[in-house]
Motif scaffolding. Structure first.
Motif, PDB file in Angstrom:
ATOM      1  N   GLY A 430       0.825  -1.207   0.000  1.00 41.69           N
ATOM      2  CA  GLY A 430       0.000   0.000   0.000  1.00 41.69           C
ATOM      3  C   GLY A 430       0.857   1.254   0.000  1.00 41.69           C
ATOM      4  O   GLY A 430       2.044   1.203   0.329  1.00 41.69           O
ATOM      5  N   ASP A 431       0.221   2.387  -0.364  1.00 40.77           N
ATOM      6  CA  ASP A 431       1.008   3.597  -0.598  1.00 40.77           C
ATOM      7  C   ASP A 431       1.654   4.145   0.674  1.00 40.77           C
ATOM      8  O   ASP A 431       2.794   4.598   0.671  1.00 40.77           O
ATOM      9  N   ARG A 432       0.914   4.089   1.789  1.00 39.72           N
ATOM     10  CA  ARG A 432       1.439   4.680   3.022  1.00 39.72           C
ATOM     11  C   ARG A 432       2.672   3.944   3.519  1.00 39.72           C
ATOM     12  O   ARG A 432       3.682   4.551   3.875  1.00 39.72           O
ATOM     13  N   THR A 433       2.575   2.628   3.534  1.00 40.18           N
ATOM     14  CA  THR A 433       3.701   1.838   4.006  1.00 40.18           C
ATOM     15  C   THR A 433       4.903   2.022   3.084  1.00 40.18           C
ATOM     16  O   THR A 433       6.043   2.146   3.544  1.00 40.18           O
ATOM     17  N   ALA A 434       4.626   2.030   1.776  1.00 43.41           N
ATOM     18  CA  ALA A 434       5.721   2.201   0.811  1.00 43.41           C
ATOM     19  C   ALA A 434       6.420   3.534   1.039  1.00 43.41           C
ATOM     20  O   ALA A 434       7.656   3.615   1.074  1.00 43.41           O
ATOM     21  N   LEU A 435       5.617   4.571   1.237  1.00 39.94           N
ATOM     22  CA  LEU A 435       6.214   5.882   1.454  1.00 39.94           C
ATOM     23  C   LEU A 435       6.960   5.910   2.793  1.00 39.94           C
ATOM     24  O   LEU A 435       8.044   6.501   2.896  1.00 39.94           O
ATOM     25  N   GLY A 436       6.388   5.233   3.800  1.00 38.55           N
ATOM     26  CA  GLY A 436       7.068   5.146   5.093  1.00 38.55           C
ATOM     27  C   GLY A 436       8.438   4.499   4.941  1.00 38.55           C
ATOM     28  O   GLY A 436       9.445   4.991   5.456  1.00 38.55           O
ATOM     29  N   ALA A 437       8.465   3.403   4.177  1.00 42.08           N
ATOM     30  CA  ALA A 437       9.725   2.699   3.948  1.00 42.08           C
ATOM     31  C   ALA A 437      10.719   3.603   3.225  1.00 42.08           C
ATOM     32  O   ALA A 437      11.907   3.678   3.591  1.00 42.08           O
ATOM     33  N   ALA A 438      10.222   4.319   2.208  1.00 48.50           N
ATOM     34  CA  ALA A 438      11.096   5.224   1.461  1.00 48.50           C
ATOM     35  C   ALA A 438      11.638   6.318   2.372  1.00 48.50           C
ATOM     36  O   ALA A 438      12.803   6.720   2.271  1.00 48.50           O
ATOM     37  N   THR A 439      10.779   6.780   3.275  1.00 49.18           N
ATOM     38  CA  THR A 439      11.200   7.829   4.199  1.00 49.18           C
ATOM     39  C   THR A 439      12.323   7.348   5.105  1.00 49.18           C
ATOM     40  O   THR A 439      13.333   8.035   5.299  1.00 49.18           O
ATOM     41  N   VAL A 440      12.132   6.143   5.654  1.00 44.36           N
ATOM     42  CA  VAL A 440      13.161   5.583   6.532  1.00 44.36           C
ATOM     43  C   VAL A 440      14.467   5.405   5.757  1.00 44.36           C
ATOM     44  O   VAL A 440      15.548   5.780   6.223  1.00 44.36           O
ATOM     45  N   LEU A 441      14.338   4.868   4.544  1.00 43.93           N
ATOM     46  CA  LEU A 441      15.526   4.634   3.719  1.00 43.93           C
ATOM     47  C   LEU A 441      16.240   5.955   3.421  1.00 43.93           C
ATOM     48  O   LEU A 441      17.471   6.064   3.556  1.00 43.93           O
ATOM     49  N   LEU A 442      15.462   6.962   3.054  1.00 43.01           N
ATOM     50  CA  LEU A 442      16.060   8.257   2.731  1.00 43.01           C
ATOM     51  C   LEU A 442      16.736   8.851   3.967  1.00 43.01           C
ATOM     52  O   LEU A 442      17.844   9.393   3.880  1.00 43.01           O
ATOM     53  N   ALA A 443      16.057   8.739   5.117  1.00 46.06           N
ATOM     54  CA  ALA A 443      16.643   9.273   6.352  1.00 46.06           C
ATOM     55  C   ALA A 443      17.981   8.596   6.640  1.00 46.06           C
ATOM     56  O   ALA A 443      18.971   9.254   6.990  1.00 46.06           O
ATOM     57  N   CYS A 444      18.029   7.259   6.477  1.00 46.35           N
ATOM     58  CA  CYS A 444      19.282   6.529   6.707  1.00 46.35           C
ATOM     59  C   CYS A 444      20.357   7.005   5.734  1.00 46.35           C
ATOM     60  O   CYS A 444      21.508   7.232   6.126  1.00 46.35           O
TER      61      CYS A 444
END
Lengths: 473, 343
Positions: A430-444
């Protein structure tokens, strides 16, 4: 007279740069004339090309009765080809005196000639072929153009120069659709008029390039320029431009000589650039951050879904990003020159991170779409030209085009991989989880890259001596 | 060359190019005159009454694209004499379909800086009963056999910045209640027996069953296209078959005509017309060997009509639905044909 001119005539630039502060009461041009000329070329060319892309769906569907979907599917292929052609263009441009301009003229000229061909191409295969040629032209010209921008700018004003160029480029992209619709408004089914006007505009761009951009930005002075750039500018304290860290490049004459030898413009030499620590670091950082950069279309789709942006406004979302990009490209480029390009590059990804955060948040304020688009445009303003400016610091003059092309292509590839992965994640979670994952990845990635680039460089090993006007008065 | 000389050269070139550009715009602007005059040898068109029901034998209603005062207007000819004089209605559409006394007309609205688009619902006398803003360039339109449901597909640009990829939105309207589903992406997707979610789903080319509940459409995801069967009551779509685009349900509802992406053809002109038997899944290639990029319509249970690009935008052809025979010209300078019975 600005340094670019003296450089073009072979005069050592650092000498003039060091002399300038002694010449009081004279304000120097903000950017090199060559950069302004190249910016003008890009502005004009973007008016021309965006005119065509703005009306293309309308032309295909309403004018010709075709569905553009088949063409849309081909677009990905074209983009891949364009990235590869960019490497070729970069390589060709590095092979000899004045080649940058020659390759750029070839690229711009090819795209210009494609416009009248649209007048006679009436089937999807032919139109596809014409647009492929247009993309090839774009691929060819990008790296030599960026190389010319960097070669005609002082080491200390690279960010500003690229900022000015990108702002002018984006202004053209915004004016293009407007022009096209005005032409359509004034005519009856005036697609042919749009193509003709687009061709005329593109030819003006090519002419400005031919007439006002000097051909010999490298040439005999290449070695000198590079040599001079390594010499510390006397009397001006070192300003940190970015994190070219300890041991990056070499301040000593012998090391420089070795680099110059390795910098013969062969394909292998271009690839060997990646063995240089400073270049590799920039390339890897760009790659890493690119892997966490969700493509624009996803941002707009997320905005639309999360906020219920009406369909009617959907096509306007990219304009919001472009407007912010246009306004911020110059200030952020200048900031990058002052506080360090890598820092601004990193901060740009911070802005993207904030945009992700806003999209994930439960806040539904009316200003939310504007805030997201502003952050998205900030991201572009802080990264697009700034990355080229940062890369320019490390890539030797003789390999400037190839080196920049390498970094750009690497970044484009990383973003492509990210798009695929994000699409899959959206499907799976789903879009929210995908964006959440992208956010975490980008933050790292931002944290990791920040740690690498954040290390203070040793002043004595600085590659690029700052120019005096960068020193706060 | 001195700076002065360069500026001079540039100024001259700009003057020349500006003259060319201005001439082309003026030429295109003046074309309204020429396009308002019928071309020699072109079909005769005259203004008249066009209705979606009523007597007068079998008729074809279509978008007339021939130059002249009635260009782009919905026009009609007797199905038995398609080359005869056209009667034009005064209603302009870029895409059109009608059934059961209801018409759907997709229009480009030239206003402001950017063009906008709308879907207009027409009654049997071509009077507007409702209008809806649509988010992109009109592509496909269909009305259910009873006239109750209307659907349209549009191409939406701008899904990505500075890029030329397009996505589609397929909308379904209940003309009786006014309930609009702006995008079929709101429906639940069942693919291979399971719920399916993906960000890249696109729908286009809806065709309705006579029961006013079921429909067929194209669904694309991950680079593949599927025939889906939709249920308006349950708001679901279910995949049935792959590599099917722009389906068109036969009047007896036993077969689907569609354009198929055929391996080995150029990637940007890959489509051939096929008919698939819904019961057996057997596909039959039709006698048309050109690239057909259209949602075909059934003239009757044995014949299909479709558009191919032509000098005035598009020409219409017919071909037998069983794979035999050969394509035959139906109408020149015409698009979006609808066969109306005279009963």
């Amino acid at each position: 007279m600005y340094v670019a001119d003296s450089r073009a005539s072979g005069a050592p630039s650092a000498g003039s740069a060091a002399r300038v502060p002694d010449r009081p009461g004279r304000r120097r041009a903000a950017v090199a004339p060559t950069v302004l000329a190249l910016g003008t070329v890009s502005l004009i060319t973007d008016v021309s090309s965006e005119m065509v892309s703005a009306i293309l769906p309308l032309y295909l569907v309403v004018g010709l009765g075709l569905s553009p979907l088949g063409f849309g599917l081909l677009d990905g292929v074209y983009n891949g080809v364009s990235a590869l052609v960019r490497l070729v263009g970069g390589h060709l441009a590095d092979r000899g005196t004045g080649r940058h301009k020659a390759v750029a003229v070839l690229g711009y000229g090819l795209s210009a000639l494609c416009k009248p061909l649209l007048l006679v191409a009436h089937t999807l295969p032919l139109i596809g072929a014409v647009l492929a040629a247009d993309r090839t032209g774009k691929g060819l010209r990008t790296a030599p153009r960026d190389a010319m921008i960097s070669l005609s700018s002082e080491p200390g004003t690279q960010g500003r120069s690229f900022g000015v160029h990108r702002a002018m480029d984006t202004a053209g992209a915004l004016l293009g659709p407007l022009t096209a619709f005005l032409v359509l408004r004034a005519t009856v089914d005036g697609y042919d008029a749009v193509f003709t006007v687009s061709f005329c505009v593109a030819m003006v761009g090519v002419l400005v390039l031919v007439l006002f951009v000097p051909g010999k930005l490298t040439g005999p002075s290449a070695g000198t320029v590079d040599g001079v750039r390594t010499a510390p500018a006397e009397g001006s304290p070192p300003v940190r431009l970015d994190g070219s860290g300890p041991g990056s490049g070499s301040g000593s004459g012998s090391g420089r000589k070795g680099t110059a030898e390795a910098a013969r413009p062969t394909f292998r030499a271009a690839l060997a650039l990646l063995r240089r620590r400073d270049i590799r670091r920039i390339a890897v950082c760009a790659l890493l951050l690119g892997l966490a950069t969700v493509s624009d279309s996803f941002i707009y789709l997320l905005l639309q879904r999360r906020l219920g942006v009406p369909d009617r406004w959907f096509a306007l979302l990219p304009l919001g990003t472009a407007a912010a990009f246009l306004l911020l490209a110059v200030p952020l480029g200048r900031l990058a020159d002052r506080i360090g390009r890598s820092r601004v590059f990193l901060a740009g990804h911070g802005a993207l991170l904030c945009a992700y955060g806003l999209l994930l948040s439960d806040w539904h304020g009316a200003v939310l779409p504007y805030a997201v688009l502003l952050l998205h445009g900030t991201f572009y303003a802080a990264t697009d030209g700034v990355l080229m400016a940062a890369a320019s610091e490390s890539v030797p003059v003789a390999l400037r085009s190839s080196g920049l092309a390498l970094v750009q292509t690497g970044q484009a590839f990383a973003r492509f991989v990210c798009s695929l992965a994000f699409g899959a994640a959206w499907t799976a979670w789903g879009d929210r989880t995908a964006l959440g994952a992208a956010t975490v990845l980008l933050a790292c990635c931002v944290l990791a890259v920040g740690r690498t680039l954040g290390r203070p460089p040793a002043a004595s090993t600085r590659l690029d001596a700052p120019t005096s006007e960068e020193t706060p008065a | 060359m001195t700076t002065r000389a360069r500026v001079l050269v540039l100024a001259c070139a700009i003057a020349l190019l500006a003259a060319v550009a201005t001439a082309s715009v003026l030429h295109a602007a003046a074309r309204s005159d020429r396009k308002d005059h019928a071309q020699p040898g072109g079909p005769a068109v005259s203004a008249g009454r066009v209705a979606l029901t009523g007597s007068g034998g079998d008729r074809i209603v279509f978008r007339n694209m021939a130059w002249g005062p009635h260009r782009d207007e919905l026009s009609t000819v007797p199905a038995s004499r398609p080359g005869g004089e056209r009667t034009a209605s005064g209603v302009q559409c870029v895409r059109f379909h009608a059934a059961g006394g209801t018409g759907i007309c997709l229009q480009v609205v030239h206003s402001g800086v950017q063009d906008s688009y709308r879907a207009v619902v027409l009654d049997a006398r071509l009077h507007e009963t409702a209008r809806y803003d649509i988010p992109g360039v009109p592509s496909r339109a269909r009305v259910s056999p009873s006239g109750r449901f209307a659907t349209w597909t549009v191409f939406v640009g701008g899904d990505s910045y500075a890029n030329s990829t397009f996505s589609t939105r397929a909308a379904i309207l209940d003309t009786r209640t006014g309930r609009l589903t702006p995008s079929l992406e709101a429906f639940r997707v069942i693919k291979d027996g399971r719920d399916y979610h993906a960000v890249d789903i696109n729908f286009w080319g809806v065709t309705f069953s006579a029961d006013d509940r079921h429909f067929y459409a194209t669904m694309a995801t991950k680079g593949s296209t599927y025939l889906v069967r939709g249920d308006l009551g349950a708001r679901t779509v279910t995949t049935l078959h792959s590599n099917v685009e722009c389906p068109s349900l036969s009047p007896d509802e036993t077969r689907i005509a569609f354009k198929k992406r055929v391996m080995g053809l150029p990637a940007d002109a890959p489509w051939r017309l096929y008919v698939m038997d819904l019961r057996s899944g057997r596909e039959t290639a039709l006698a048309e060997t050109r690239n057909v990029d259209d949602q075909a319509v059934w003239a009757d249970d044995r014949t299909l009509a479709y558009a191919l690009p032509g000098d005035f935008g598009a020409n219409l052809f017919t071909v037998p639905a069983d794979g035999t025979g050969a394509p035959r010209p139906l109408l020149t300078a015409a698009l979006s044909p609808v066969y109306l019975g005279g009963s």
